[in-house]
Design an enzyme around this catalytic site. Structure first.
Site, PDB file in Angstrom:
ATOM      1  N   HIS A  85       0.839  -1.201   0.000  1.00  0.00           N
ATOM      2  CA  HIS A  85       0.000   0.000   0.000  1.00  0.00           C
ATOM      3  C   HIS A  85       0.877   1.256   0.000  1.00  0.00           C
ATOM      4  O   HIS A  85       0.698   2.155  -0.823  1.00  0.00           O
ATOM      5  CB  HIS A  85      -0.924  -0.003   1.218  1.00  0.00           C
ATOM      6  N   ASP A 114       6.316  21.530 -26.549  1.00  0.00           N
ATOM      7  CA  ASP A 114       6.392  20.188 -25.945  1.00  0.00           C
ATOM      8  C   ASP A 114       7.442  20.258 -24.842  1.00  0.00           C
ATOM      9  O   ASP A 114       7.993  21.318 -24.561  1.00  0.00           O
ATOM     10  CB  ASP A 114       6.789  19.138 -27.006  1.00  0.00           C
ATOM     11  N   TRP A 150       7.450  -0.055   3.767  1.00  0.00           N
ATOM     12  CA  TRP A 150       8.062   0.679   2.654  1.00  0.00           C
ATOM     13  C   TRP A 150       9.440   1.224   3.010  1.00  0.00           C
ATOM     14  O   TRP A 150      10.203   1.582   2.138  1.00  0.00           O
ATOM     15  CB  TRP A 150       7.132   1.792   2.156  1.00  0.00           C
ATOM     16  N   SER A 185      12.912   6.645 -13.444  1.00  0.00           N
ATOM     17  CA  SER A 185      11.858   7.306 -14.210  1.00  0.00           C
ATOM     18  C   SER A 185      11.623   8.731 -13.710  1.00  0.00           C
ATOM     19  O   SER A 185      11.596   9.683 -14.494  1.00  0.00           O
ATOM     20  CB  SER A 185      10.572   6.488 -14.096  1.00  0.00           C
ATOM     21  N   SER A 186      11.490   8.879 -12.382  1.00  0.00           N
ATOM     22  CA  SER A 186      11.241  10.213 -11.829  1.00  0.00           C
ATOM     23  C   SER A 186      12.416  11.141 -12.044  1.00  0.00           C
ATOM     24  O   SER A 186      12.239  12.339 -12.282  1.00  0.00           O
ATOM     25  CB  SER A 186      10.986  10.133 -10.328  1.00  0.00           C
ATOM     26  N   HIS A 269      12.534  12.030   3.640  1.00  0.00           N
ATOM     27  CA  HIS A 269      11.871  13.270   4.002  1.00  0.00           C
ATOM     28  C   HIS A 269      11.664  14.205   2.826  1.00  0.00           C
ATOM     29  O   HIS A 269      10.553  14.685   2.619  1.00  0.00           O
ATOM     30  CB  HIS A 269      12.519  14.003   5.169  1.00  0.00           C
ATOM     31  N   GLU A 271      11.169  13.382  -0.017  1.00  0.00           N
ATOM     32  CA  GLU A 271      10.090  12.747  -0.774  1.00  0.00           C
ATOM     33  C   GLU A 271       8.730  13.319  -0.385  1.00  0.00           C
ATOM     34  O   GLU A 271       7.860  13.509  -1.233  1.00  0.00           O
ATOM     35  CB  GLU A 271      10.124  11.229  -0.550  1.00  0.00           C
ATOM     36  N   TYR A 273       8.104  16.302   0.437  1.00  0.00           N
ATOM     37  CA  TYR A 273       7.940  17.575  -0.278  1.00  0.00           C
ATOM     38  C   TYR A 273       7.832  17.356  -1.769  1.00  0.00           C
ATOM     39  O   TYR A 273       7.182  18.134  -2.470  1.00  0.00           O
ATOM     40  CB  TYR A 273       9.066  18.530   0.100  1.00  0.00           C
ATOM     41  N   SER A 284      -2.337  26.977  -5.435  1.00  0.00           N
ATOM     42  CA  SER A 284      -1.993  28.381  -5.650  1.00  0.00           C
ATOM     43  C   SER A 284      -2.444  28.884  -7.011  1.00  0.00           C
ATOM     44  O   SER A 284      -2.466  30.092  -7.254  1.00  0.00           O
ATOM     45  CB  SER A 284      -0.478  28.580  -5.535  1.00  0.00           C
ATOM     46  N   HIS A 318      14.772  13.272  11.894  1.00  0.00           N
ATOM     47  CA  HIS A 318      13.638  13.289  12.833  1.00  0.00           C
ATOM     48  C   HIS A 318      12.792  12.019  12.688  1.00  0.00           C
ATOM     49  O   HIS A 318      11.897  11.790  13.489  1.00  0.00           O
ATOM     50  CB  HIS A 318      12.797  14.561  12.702  1.00  0.00           C
ATOM     51  N   HIS A 319      13.077  11.231  11.683  1.00  0.00           N
ATOM     52  CA  HIS A 319      12.420   9.930  11.587  1.00  0.00           C
ATOM     53  C   HIS A 319      13.162   8.880  12.405  1.00  0.00           C
ATOM     54  O   HIS A 319      12.768   7.722  12.432  1.00  0.00           O
ATOM     55  CB  HIS A 319      12.357   9.466  10.128  1.00  0.00           C
ATOM     56  N   THR A 342       6.202  27.051   5.680  1.00  0.00           N
ATOM     57  CA  THR A 342       4.888  26.436   5.437  1.00  0.00           C
ATOM     58  C   THR A 342       3.791  27.355   5.949  1.00  0.00           C
ATOM     59  O   THR A 342       2.752  27.531   5.302  1.00  0.00           O
ATOM     60  CB  THR A 342       4.804  25.072   6.142  1.00  0.00           C
ATOM     61  N   LYS A 345       3.074  30.175   3.588  1.00  0.00           N
ATOM     62  CA  LYS A 345       2.183  29.780   2.493  1.00  0.00           C
ATOM     63  C   LYS A 345       0.727  29.792   2.934  1.00  0.00           C
ATOM     64  O   LYS A 345      -0.142  30.278   2.213  1.00  0.00           O
ATOM     65  CB  LYS A 345       2.548  28.374   2.003  1.00  0.00           C
ATOM     66  N   ARG A 464       1.910   1.286  15.021  1.00  0.00           N
ATOM     67  CA  ARG A 464       1.534   1.050  13.637  1.00  0.00           C
ATOM     68  C   ARG A 464       2.075  -0.322  13.206  1.00  0.00           C
ATOM     69  O   ARG A 464       2.834  -0.952  13.927  1.00  0.00           O
ATOM     70  CB  ARG A 464       2.078   2.151  12.731  1.00  0.00           C
TER      71      ARG A 464
END
Ligand SMILES: [Cu+2]
Ligand SMILES: [Cu+2]
Lengths: 559, 358
Positions: A85, A114, A150, A185-186, A269, A271, A273, A284, A318-319, A342, A345, A464
């Site tokens: 998941h 293009d 993951w 790919s990314s 982390h 990721e 963002y 926006s 922090h993880h 943040t 924004k 979890r």
């Protein structure tokens, strides 16, 4: 050019090569296309398919956890389900779906015909179904897919000192392969976006006139280039450890399991963002258009986006507070700091509405929903950032709830907003607004019913990644409510798919610029021709189409 | 050009208000469990500060969003003209950069103090003296797939092998999917004095988590993590592994029983005495056996008596193993991990011991 309907072979120059065999021609056209718009559409289709798979996996978990000591699935199937998941939703739904919007809109927003590298663009897209297939193939392997979550921490995802794997089978290896493919790919896609914006902007479009959505895609692309190769390298080390005796993370051979965590979260982390920044860009675009005003603090917004990206590369540990291997004070400090841009924004979005004339279209409702839910995600993040509180909250359902408020608000509210807003541009037809509002109510209720109870059981200490819990623990009610909430979210998602499928054929014809919107994509027809633009308006601000349609505002210097 | 306006904002605004209220109510009801340690009290008070500020910010920002959305909605009688095109205001940007910055700096000061509270420990050169006076306790915690084991290194005796064997609490290993209720190990700890935990992992990463202490720490192979707690409430509390460690991760439960310090030390001393007695008995039994063997050898009637003695050996070897099997060596992580393969089954190890003796 204005009478295009959403049939792929009507784009001049490419489709309908052989009139006698139209289906084959259409098929060949789609699989060989290098048109950024068609590639964008294919990204969206692929992402939707994977979203359904990821959603079904979430359903399996919600059924299993709905009551204490349930035995709907085995512990192994449950562990595989949350692993797949997470992986699918991050790498095969959210990232491709953002790539879909980016592919569609970035060339249009900067006035290009293009992407800079159309063939690389097609390659990057086709790696998505390839990576997804590699990942899903693991369901056919003897021990099933990866069951180590993951994050795939060694030693669990690695082999023991004697060489036997803690997780038997080849699920982990296929997972590593899939992530490597999707990461490449990314990375290719990100390079393409950066070059497109850097080299192919229309005359007059300086960097400080580039629309905010495109800006956020650029910053996202830089983050992806900084972080994805790092995790690919880390996963290569894991693969070598598993299969060739590399033992990078095995303390008995001088390795260190903590090393892997640093590598993973140095990617992990940013990721977040990577997944959220473009959605902030979408919102926006939408809030100013439906408030009939420009975005409040365009430059401040760009600066805040850059600050988030820069700080986002400094907070990864922090993880890892509870590993006991981290300087907690430092990473608590940097994590706190990230709430400042943040916050800027949030204030800019809110101020944009000030003295506006707000219209509650579905796109605007979803955008407001994003603001409200993302705020909860952001505030709960501060609890974790303190360090001290994280020792109690880490790896509990509080964290699950926190990042789902962040990612679901991005993935569902933000992307729904984007599709309600841009679907007319993509297809020439409107999505049904009434369905949109029903869908919004369902989603708003669903998200809160699903994730608020998770926050409460998490505070109460529910870890979890557990497939079961005892009745004595008292987490039954919260989990039951959460499982019912899932049904509402699923209904909202299904309604959206139906809306898209029906509106593609029967939706109201939209015209070129149904929202009286501002950015360059609205200067061309809906859908745009193959080469995008017949003509370009004069670009003298970040709102060229607005300037052209509202000379009265420009004349008073009030643009 | 323009779509039919959807001016009716009553539904969305009512919905927003309703859900805002729900979110808020649920948020107010939310809280962590009451803490049972001094360190947890520090976390609890930090939580109250952060939660209070979070509620304020939540209300202010959600309120501002709702207010703007409702107040500046397009009215039915709108003339279609553009509202004022405000592009921004640098003074405001500065204000709402500095305000959150000030808030997080204040929060950081509080958080900094709290982190120090959590990381504070009795200095290494003082702990031994405190332990000797029963004013501190050390506990070795070992996590392995899928069970927790606890040992008290300060309550140990010399076993028949000549090694030091501490008082231990062993969970039942749950290699097969278990009915765990009966096999959850209970860690006993004293009230009111510092308890120093050392965390060892034999295979993969586990995480030692007692929700009511508001604290967890990972047990990582190759590291010995340690932390200190002073319990403030007696009672029996649940604990659970918090880091995914494989199939039966959810079954790695344990209980913590916080006892009055006197009761605890009386219990620990009696366990230690029991161990000593049985060790002495073992040594006596072994000596007797050796004597018997020597006699048997002298008698030259090896056939049956050799069989007898090997049976006895099996028994005593099994007992020995239950004593040494889970012994952890806090000082050397390398050794701790090398134990990993041994701990799987006591029977296997007993066989090994047996074959060595033969
Ligand atoms: Cu993070
Ligand atoms: Cu575990």
């Amino acid at each position: 050019m204005t009478t295009h309907t959403f049939t792929p072979d009507q784009s001049p120059g490419v489709g309908a090569v052989r009139v006698t065999r139209p289906y084959r021609a259409v098929f060949l056209d789609w699989i060989t296309t290098t048109d950024h718009k068609k590639i964008g559409t294919m990204y969206a289709i692929a992402a939707s398919v994977f979203f359904l798979i990821g959603g079904i996996l979430a359903g399996i978990m919600r059924i299993q956890l709905a009551i204490p000591e349930n035995d709907f699935v085995t512990r192994d199937v449950f562990n595989q389900s949350f692993t797949m998941h997470g992986t699918i939703m991050v790498f095969l739904f959210l990232m491709p779906m953002l790539a879909a919007l980016g592919n569609w809109m970035v060339p249009l927003q900067v006035g290009a015909a293009d992407m800079a590298y159309p063939k690389v663009n097609a390659l990057a897209f086709w790696m998505i179904p390839l990576g997804g297939t590699v990942l899903l193939l693991s369901y056919l392997m003897p021990n099933g897919p990866h069951a180590g979550s993951w994050v795939s921490y060694p030693p669990l995802a690695d082999v023991s000192e004697s060489g036997t794997a803690f997780l038997p089978g080849h699920g982990v290896d296929l997972w590593i392969g899939a992530i490597a493919i999707l990461g490449i790919s990314s990375t290719l896609g990100s390079i393409n976006f950066i070059v497109t914006v850097y080299k192919m902007r229309a005359p007059g479009m300086t960097m400080l006139r580039v629309p905010i959505f495109t800006w956020t895609v650029i910053v996202q692309s830089f983050l992806a280039i900084f972080s994805l190769p790092v995790v690919t390298a880390g996963l290569a080390m894991l693969w070598i450890s598993r299969n060739l005796g590399g033992r990078f993370f095995d303390p008995s051979a001088g390795g260190d399991p903590i090393l892997y965590q640093h590598i993973f979260w140095y990617f992990g982390h940013p990721e977040v963002y990577i997944l959220v920044l473009p959605v902030m860009g979408v919102v926006s675009e939408i809030i100013p258009v439906f408030s009939r005003k420009p975005l409040f603090g365009y430059k401040a917004f760009i600066f805040a986006t850059l600050s988030i990206a820069a700080l986002g590369t400094m907070v990864w540990a922090h993880h890892m507070f509870t590993t006991g291997a981290i300087q907690v004070h430092f990473f608590a400090f940097t994590s706190f700091l990230i709430s400042v841009p943040t916050g800027v924004k949030m204030f800019n979005w809110t101020a944009t509405m000030y003295k506006g004339k707000i219209e509650f279209t579905s796109a605007m409702l979803f955008a407001l929903g994003f603001l409200m839910m993302f705020l909860i995600g952001g505030i709960t993040g501060v609890f974790n950032a303190t360090g001290g509180l994280d020792f109690s909250l880490h790896d509990t359902y509080f964290v699950v709830s926190h990042f789902h408020y962040v990612l679901v608000s991005a993935a569902l509210f933000g992307l729904f907003a984007g599709f309600y807003y841009w679907f007319p541009k993509m297809s020439g037809r409107m999505l049904n607004e009434t369905v949109g509002k029903v869908q919004f109510v369902l989603l708003f209720l669903g998200v809160n019913f699903t994730f608020l109870p998770q926050m409460l059981v998490g505070l109460d200490g529910m870890p979890r990644r557990i497939p079961t819990y005892t009745e004595e623990e008292g987490w039954g009610l919260g989990n039951l409510i959460s499982s019912y909430g899932y049904i509402l979210i699923a209904l909202a998602a299904i309604l959206f798919l139906l809306n898209v499928l029906l509106s593609m054929r029967r939706g109201k014809i939209s015209g070129d610029n149904p929202w009286d919107a501002y950015a360059l994509e609205w200067a061309t027809s809906s859908p745009p021709p193959y080469y995008n633009f017949d003509r370009l308006p004069l670009i003298r601000s970040e709102r060229p189409v607005f300037d052209e349609n509202h000379p009265e505002a420009v004349a008073t210097g009030d643009h | 050009m323009r779509r039919s306006p959807t001016n009716d904002c009553r539904i969305p605004s009512a919905l927003f208000l309703l859900l805002g209220a729900t979110v808020l109510l649920a948020g107010c009801a939310a809280g962590q469990p009451d803490s049972i340690t001094e360190e947890g009290d520090s976390v609890r008070s930090l939580y109250k500060w952060v939660f209070g500020l979070a509620v304020l910010i939540f209300l202010a920002v959600e309120g501002a969003i709702l207010f703007m959305a409702v107040k500046f909605r397009r009215r039915k009688n709108d003339d279609g003209s553009l509202p004022p095109q405000i592009h921004g205001d640098n003074r405001l940007e500065v204000v709402w950069t500095i305000t959150p910055l000030a808030i997080v700096l204040v929060l950081f000061v509080l958080a900094y103090q709290n982190i120090n509270d959590l990381q504070a420990e009795v200095p290494a050169d003082e702990i031994q003296a405190l332990v000797d006076q029963d004013k501190a306790l050390r506990v070795d915690v070992t996590g392995l797939q899928w069970v927790w084991q606890f040992a008290y290194p300060d309550f140990a005796w010399q076993n028949s092998e000549g090694d030091m064997s501490p008082v231990k609490i062993l969970g039942e290993n749950t290699n097969t999917i278990p009915e765990t209720a009966g096999s959850v190990p209970t860690l006993r700890v004293p009230l009111g004095i510092p308890v120093q935990f050392k965390l060892h992992a034999l295979d993969v990463i586990h995480s030692f988590y007692i929700p009511q202490t508001l604290y967890k720490l990972d047990a990582v192979p190759g590291r010995v993590n340690h932390f200190e707690m002073t319990f403030t409430e007696t009672g029996i509390y649940n604990g659970q592994c918090a880091e995914l460690c494989g199939t039966s991760h959810a079954d790695m439960r344990f209980r913590v029983e916080v006892m009055p310090a006197d009761d605890f030390f009386a219990w620990a001393a009696s366990e230690q005495a029991k161990g000593e007695t049985s060790a002495l008995a073992d040594i006596a039994a072994e000596e007797a056996e050796e004597a018997a063997e020597a006699e048997a050898a002298n008698d030259d009637g090896t056939g049956t008596s050799a069989n007898d003695s090997s049976e006895e050996n099996t028994e005593s070897a099994t007992e020995d193993t239950s004593g040494t099997e889970t012994e952890t060596n806090p000082a050397s992580p390398g050794e701790a991990t090398s134990n990993a393969t041994d701990t799987g089954s006591g029977v296997e190890q007993a066989d090994q011991v047996l074959s060595e003796r033969e």
